[in-house]
Design an enzyme around this catalytic site. Sequence first.
Site, short mmCIF file in Angstrom:
data_model
loop_
_atom_site.label_atom_id
_atom_site.label_comp_id
_atom_site.label_asym_id
_atom_site.label_seq_id
_atom_site.Cartn_x
_atom_site.Cartn_y
_atom_site.Cartn_z
N CYS A 130 0.72 -0.78 0.01
CA CYS A 130 0.15 0.24 -0.19
C CYS A 130 0.62 0.81 0.33
CB CYS A 130 -0.85 -0.09 1.68
SG CYS A 130 -2.36 1.28 1.06
N ASP A 199 -3.68 1.39 10.21
CA ASP A 199 -4.86 2.15 10.29
C ASP A 199 -5.43 2.23 11.86
OD1 ASP A 199 -4.39 1.74 7.63
OD2 ASP A 199 -6.28 3.39 7.37
C1 RUB Z 1 -4.04 2.91 3.74
C2 RUB Z 1 -3.37 2.17 4.14
C3 RUB Z 1 -2.04 2.55 4.81
C4 RUB Z 1 -2.93 2.98 6.37
C5 RUB Z 1 -1.31 3.76 7.75
O1 RUB Z 1 -5.16 2.70 3.25
O2 RUB Z 1 -4.01 1.15 4.87
O3 RUB Z 1 -0.63 1.86 5.09
O4 RUB Z 1 -3.01 4.14 6.63
O5 RUB Z 1 -0.84 4.97 6.30
P1 RUB Z 1 -6.40 3.70 2.25
P2 RUB Z 1 -0.49 6.60 6.81
O6 RUB Z 1 -5.31 3.62 1.17
O7 RUB Z 1 -7.07 2.73 2.13
O8 RUB Z 1 -6.54 4.21 3.06
O9 RUB Z 1 1.51 5.79 7.35
O10 RUB Z 1 0.33 7.06 5.79
O11 RUB Z 1 -1.09 6.91 8.65
#
Ligand code: RUB
Length: 315
Positions: A130, A199
């Site tokens: 991701c 998340d």
């Molecule tokens: C994003 C996702 C990221 C986490 C952490 O999912 O799973 O790995 O949110 O991200 P989506 P961060 O694209 O569905 O929002 O470290 O940037 O908070």
Amino acid sequence: MNILEKTFNDIRQMRVRGAGRIARAAVKALEEYSLTLNVSTKEEFIKSLENAGEYLKSSRPTAVSLPNAINYVISNFKRKAHELENRSSWIEAFKILCEDFIEKSINAIEKIGVIGAKRVRDGDILLTHCNSEAALSVILSAHKLGKNIKVYCTETRPKLQGLTSASILSKNGVEVTLIVDSAVRYFMNKVDQVIVGADAITANGAIVNKIGTSLIALAAKEARSRFMVAAESYKISPQTFYGDLIIIEERPKYEIVSKDWLSQNKGVKVSNPAFDITPAEYIDAIITEIGIFPPQGVFILYKEMYGFQFKDIQG
Ligand code: RUB
């Protein structure tokens, strides 16, 4: 469309995405909204912020950074409220709290990078899934320290956030290979360390992250590759200490297949959960801005951070 509706839609439609960015966007929207409030009492001001906060929280259900950030600024404002006498002082105080949250959350990502990079060795082959600011911060910090690393990025079906990660890393001079999600096990024997974001972090040390993360953790365990999570401490979910479960967002089926295909295959059900849960026993460590913790240490970290003020962060 006002700032609340715009931000709600941006988050829901994933124009703003990733747990940290969602939290900061919501706090910024609350700050801007507070400037437009035409109310005569502090109580009305607080009530309006609470209603707006509830609305923004409902934009996406899984990332607890969103409710935590909103609860943080509103509950801190309530604690300060008795010192504030007139409208301009409430607005100023709320603005300072929001800006302070935004600054701290950006600094946290940088600190995670500094801390996490120490655990990346020269010559390591990494894999990320991701697009996580926190995970990329670790990888980019290690690269800036001159460590010679190579990174596999999964494409991350169905929204392809992995392409964003691959692009950022490559533009910063990191050697990147983009792979399809189902190739993870094929490459895992070469991988020294998986680094993903989160998340939500739950009371029992599990993490919730983009769908597919738990499969990657399984493959990492089997191949004896380390599985590291980079996440700001405000992603710990207070509600899970009270027995609540994290809600896994179900996204529209049209993110996976076209309307045409579905109409030709009416007998096929489509399910599109956006996140999954990786249990603590698959996680080697969680890198936060405060330090690196085993997942089983989440409870202690949470208690250290919030003492007995569980109620405050719950809102
Ligand atoms: C994003 C996702 C990221 C986490 C952490 O999912 O799973 O790995 O949110 O991200 P989506 P961060 O694209 O569905 O929002 O470290 O940037 O908070």
